[in-house]
Motif scaffolding. Structure first.
Motif, short mmCIF file in Angstrom:
data_model
loop_
_atom_site.label_atom_id
_atom_site.label_comp_id
_atom_site.label_asym_id
_atom_site.label_seq_id
_atom_site.Cartn_x
_atom_site.Cartn_y
_atom_site.Cartn_z
N GLU A 1 -11.60 10.93 -2.10
CA GLU A 1 -12.85 11.12 -1.36
C GLU A 1 -13.38 12.55 -1.57
O GLU A 1 -14.58 12.76 -1.75
CB GLU A 1 -12.61 10.87 0.14
N ARG B 1 -4.53 11.40 9.01
CA ARG B 1 -4.01 10.87 10.27
C ARG B 1 -2.81 11.77 10.57
O ARG B 1 -2.14 12.24 9.65
CB ARG B 1 -3.46 9.45 10.06
N GLN C 1 1.10 0.48 -6.00
CA GLN C 1 0.09 1.50 -6.34
C GLN C 1 0.34 2.10 -7.73
O GLN C 1 -0.59 2.31 -8.50
CB GLN C 1 0.12 2.65 -5.32
N ASP D 1 3.39 9.62 -0.35
CA ASP D 1 2.16 8.89 -0.02
C ASP D 1 1.91 7.86 -1.12
O ASP D 1 1.92 8.21 -2.30
CB ASP D 1 0.97 9.89 0.02
N GLY D 2 1.69 6.60 -0.70
CA GLY D 2 1.49 5.54 -1.68
C GLY D 2 0.44 5.93 -2.71
O GLY D 2 0.68 5.92 -3.91
N MET D 3 -0.75 6.28 -2.21
CA MET D 3 -1.80 6.76 -3.11
C MET D 3 -2.37 8.07 -2.57
O MET D 3 -2.29 9.11 -3.17
CB MET D 3 -2.91 5.69 -3.23
N ASN D 4 -2.98 8.04 -1.40
CA ASN D 4 -3.76 9.08 -0.73
C ASN D 4 -5.20 9.06 -1.18
O ASN D 4 -5.56 9.51 -2.26
CB ASN D 4 -3.20 10.50 -0.88
N LEU D 5 -6.01 8.50 -0.30
CA LEU D 5 -7.44 8.33 -0.61
C LEU D 5 -8.25 9.58 -0.31
O LEU D 5 -9.35 9.75 -0.85
CB LEU D 5 -8.00 7.13 0.16
N ASN E 1 -11.20 11.32 15.13
CA ASN E 1 -11.84 10.66 14.01
C ASN E 1 -13.26 11.20 13.88
O ASN E 1 -13.95 11.33 14.87
CB ASN E 1 -11.96 9.18 14.37
N VAL E 2 -13.67 11.53 12.70
CA VAL E 2 -15.08 11.92 12.54
C VAL E 2 -15.75 10.84 11.68
O VAL E 2 -15.09 10.18 10.89
CB VAL E 2 -15.24 13.31 11.88
N HIS F 1 0.80 -1.24 0.00
CA HIS F 1 0.00 0.00 0.00
C HIS F 1 0.83 1.28 0.00
O HIS F 1 0.32 2.36 -0.29
CB HIS F 1 -0.91 0.03 1.23
N THR G 1 -6.59 13.26 12.77
CA THR G 1 -6.75 12.23 13.81
C THR G 1 -5.41 11.80 14.35
O THR G 1 -4.54 11.41 13.56
CB THR G 1 -7.35 10.94 13.19
N VAL H 1 -9.03 18.43 9.75
CA VAL H 1 -9.51 17.21 10.44
C VAL H 1 -8.30 16.30 10.59
O VAL H 1 -7.86 15.68 9.61
CB VAL H 1 -10.62 16.50 9.64
N LYS I 1 2.49 13.09 6.06
CA LYS I 1 1.37 13.83 5.46
C LYS I 1 1.65 15.32 5.22
O LYS I 1 0.80 16.03 4.69
CB LYS I 1 0.10 13.68 6.32
P1 ADQ Z 1 -3.14 6.11 4.93
O1 ADQ Z 1 -1.72 6.51 5.15
O2 ADQ Z 1 -3.94 5.91 6.15
O3 ADQ Z 1 -3.23 4.79 4.02
P2 ADQ Z 1 -4.99 7.62 3.09
O4 ADQ Z 1 -4.91 6.92 1.78
O5 ADQ Z 1 -5.10 9.09 2.98
O6 ADQ Z 1 -3.76 7.31 4.01
O7 ADQ Z 1 -6.26 7.07 3.85
C1 ADQ Z 1 -6.66 7.63 5.06
C2 ADQ Z 1 -8.11 7.26 5.33
O8 ADQ Z 1 -8.43 7.60 6.66
C3 ADQ Z 1 -9.08 8.00 4.43
O9 ADQ Z 1 -10.10 7.13 4.06
C4 ADQ Z 1 -9.61 9.13 5.31
O10 ADQ Z 1 -10.93 9.51 5.07
C5 ADQ Z 1 -9.52 8.49 6.69
N1 ADQ Z 1 -9.29 9.53 7.70
C6 ADQ Z 1 -8.17 10.26 7.88
N2 ADQ Z 1 -8.34 11.12 8.89
C7 ADQ Z 1 -9.59 10.94 9.35
C8 ADQ Z 1 -10.37 11.53 10.39
N3 ADQ Z 1 -9.90 12.50 11.15
N4 ADQ Z 1 -11.62 11.08 10.58
C9 ADQ Z 1 -12.12 10.10 9.81
N5 ADQ Z 1 -11.44 9.51 8.82
C10 ADQ Z 1 -10.19 9.91 8.60
C11 ADQ Z 1 -2.28 3.90 3.40
C12 ADQ Z 1 -1.23 4.56 2.50
C13 ADQ Z 1 -1.91 5.41 1.45
C14 ADQ Z 1 -2.89 4.56 0.64
C15 ADQ Z 1 -3.82 3.79 1.56
C16 ADQ Z 1 -4.66 2.77 0.79
O11 ADQ Z 1 -0.33 5.34 3.29
O12 ADQ Z 1 -0.95 5.99 0.57
O13 ADQ Z 1 -3.68 5.40 -0.18
O14 ADQ Z 1 -3.08 3.06 2.53
O15 ADQ Z 1 -3.84 1.91 0.04
#
Ligand code: ADQ
Length: 558
Positions: A464, A357, A275, A456-460, A433-434, A242, A392, A390, A362
């Motif tokens: 979103e 997070r 990715q 960042d591997g992808m950043n979801l 977390n929300v 990931h 967490t 936001v 980040k």
């Molecule tokens: P992460 O490093 O955790 O994932 P990311 O891809 O941005 O990074 O995903 C974070 C997820 O957590 C998102 O779905 C986001 O909505 C949720 N999130 C973050 N803060 C939040 C908050 N305060 N409240 C609620 N939800 C929150 C790892 C890799 C990434 C890769 C993913 C998936 O580091 O690069 O995209 O895996 O492969």
């Protein structure tokens, strides 16, 4: 007054409640940081979600049917986190489902294929409900598939998880080597735990009469495939990585013998999925340099190793786009958007958001520095927009993460103290977390979203935000160093290390015309619809079954 004394905390229910303005006294706003401390309701909300989502997807027929790829093949999934956690609560044992796209995407697949999910048994009541081998049927009451729990003690968690995974591999793969720390004890535990997981998977494969496929998730298990291969030579094993994969000069910061061992471990797979192509290329380069007996074909992205061929490829992960759109379109969301905009984006004021997070990858301090520079150097931009952060807390067992959390809160307070007025709070910090419904409304309400990852591997979050932009008013400012930047066409790309470039991107975003915003967002949304998490799953399973089929034919001939 000391800045630190001015932290106003309200709950997330107050975030969309008009009375919040009464809770946060305007004079307090001037010196303080508004920290919205949301109650820990995410799990509750998400625990309720899968049934809703499952129903929704089944009814609308939106889910890609990937079961045909598996036929009679047993599907064994391996991840660090489990899809269901049994916890002791005041009213007895409760079941929680951790948040995250992976669980959302794979839980329906597991239900339909009746497979087994092997994961660390982390819930306080997990042992009470599992049999002597750690197996339990899930979801509770439906019992469609099996979770096979692997038990870890404190020393295992410290060495394998906090240690080698998060203090060594995580910073190394993100090329943030100032955080890299290697200890022999971490490595030894990592090996032991990977071996334990391999035994559990081998046992699961043993239990089925037909063929089986093991799919391993992430950097917590760089060695598991090699161990598993030794136990079950003909098992089809693949792994999704990931996070980024680093270039050779970075990987070799692991001691001699260990960076080679990591690569050999990954070569236990039949297919290694990254990715984006750049990470696949880095992996192949590393194998070429450090694994003497391997032969790399850079054109076809394969490795010949120990009489086997290992395939490597890019499979960009995505999100459940329909689910995010559906949440953003709900009546609740519309009401929340109106409240948020009424409060933070009155008149011509714009609203910026970021969601992370709290992790040093980040680029959160870099983002704060850019905002501070912008408001210092361009006073005319001071009241032009409000920023919702936001953020967490995560991995709070590691000192680097605690220090970062403190640093983020203090810097936000300092900015609010320096630039805030009775009418304007520059940054609103939500440090919990929300739940995802509220997140969807926050994304929809925004004029600007900043993703400033250093790597960042992808950043979801970027995806979103795009999914929730139903009104197509928002601008996405995206770090070049995310996998998403190589996928999404329409964002304003920037380098988070370049303060002036970062400021220029924010300024361009603020000044972009509504037509240009709509044009870019429309393009991004169209792309995203063609690349959802179900497409990701589909392409990985299609490739896996293709390779499996070719292996079968080869064995039949031999
Ligand atoms: P992460 O490093 O955790 O994932 P990311 O891809 O941005 O990074 O995903 C974070 C997820 O957590 C998102 O779905 C986001 O909505 C949720 N999130 C973050 N803060 C939040 C908050 N305060 N409240 C609620 N939800 C929150 C790892 C890799 C990434 C890769 C993913 C998936 O580091 O690069 O995209 O895996 O492969």
């Amino acid at each position: 007054m000391r800045v630190g004394a001015r932290v106003t905390m309200v709950s997330d229910t107050q975030l969309d409640d008009d009375r919040t303005s009464a809770v946060i006294d305007p004079t307090e706003k001037k010196c303080g940081v508004n920290v919205f401390r949301a109650p820990r309701i995410a799990n509750r909300a998400i625990a309720a979600y899968p049934h809703r989502a499952w129903l929704l997807l089944a009814l609308t027929g939106l889910m890609v049917d990937i079961t045909h790829y598996l036929n009679d093949c047993k599907f064994i999934l391996v991840s660090n986190r489990e899809p269901y956690e049994h916890m002791r609560g005041p009213g007895g044992i409760e079941v929680k489902q951790p948040a995250g796209g992976l669980v959302t995407a794979l839980d329906p697949t597991m239900r339909r294929t009746h497979g087994t999910w092997v994961a660390w048994g982390s819930g306080t009541a997990d042992r009470d409900v599992s049999d002597e081998t750690g197996r339990v049927a899930v979801p509770p009451g439906e019992e469609c598939y099996t979770v096979r729990r692997v038990w870890l003690n404190d020393a295992d968690i410290n060495g394998y998880y906090h240690g080698f995974s998060n203090r060594a591999l995580w910073p190394l793969c993100h090329m943030l080597i100032q955080h890299f720390e290697f200890r022999t004890e971490y490595w030894e535990r990592y090996r032991t735990v990977n071996l334990r997981f391999a035994h559990a998977v081998a046992d699961e494969a043993e239990r089925c009469t037909g063929r089986a496929m093991a799919w391993i998730q992430d950097y917590h298990f760089a060695l598991a495939s090699e161990y598993l291969r030794a136990m079950r030579p003909s098992l089809f094993i693949h792994q999704f990585w990931h996070i980024p994969f680093p270039p050779a000069d970075i990987l070799r910061l692991l001691p001699a013998g260990i960076h080679e061992a990591v690569l050999r471990g990954m070569l236990g797979n039949d297919l290694v999925e990254f990715q984006i192509d750049r990470y696949a290329v880095n992996f192949l380069d590393c194998v070429d340099k450090f694994v003497a007996e391997a032969r790399v074909d850079h054109v076809h992205q394969t490795v010949s190793f120990r009489d086997r061929v290992i395939h490597v490829g890019a499979f960009p992960i995505s999100i459940d786009v329909d689910r995010f759109e559906w949440m953003a379109a709900s009546d609740d969301s519309r009401a929340r958007v109106a409240t948020l905009r009424g409060r933070y984006a009155k008149g011509t004021r714009q609203l910026g958001v970021c969601v992370d997070r709290i992790d040093y990858t980040k680029g959160i301090p870099e983002r704060i520095r850019a905002l501070e520079t912008m408001w210092s150097e361009s006073p005319e931009l001071r009241e032009r927009f409000t920023f919702i952060f936001v953020c967490t807390p995560s991995r709070t067992d590691l000192p680097a993460y605690n220090a970062l959390e403190r640093d983020v809160t203090q810097s936000v307070m300092a900015i609010n103290e320096k630039f805030g007025t009775p009418e304007w709070t520059p940054i609103v910090l939500i440090n919990e977390n929300v739940d995802s419904d509220l997140l969807a409304a926050v994304y929809r309400s925004a004029d600007l979203c900043i993703v400033s990852s250093l790597q960042d591997g992808m950043n979801l979050v970027a995806k979103e935000f795009v999914a929730c932009q139903l009104d197509e008013r928002g601008v996405l400012i995206l770090s070049r160093f995310t996998g998403s930047a190589e996928e999404i066409d329409g964002a304003l790309l920037m380098n988070p290390f370049n303060v002036d470039g970062f400021v220029a991107a924010i300024r361009t975003g603020l000044e972009m015309s509504p037509e240009e915003r709509r044009r870019r967002m429309h393009r991004m949304r169209r792309q995203l619809h063609n690349s959802t998490i179900f497409d990701w799953l589909d392409s990985i399973l299609a490739r896996s079954t293709e390779i499996m089929g070719a292996q079968h034919q080869l064995h039949a001939v031999v």
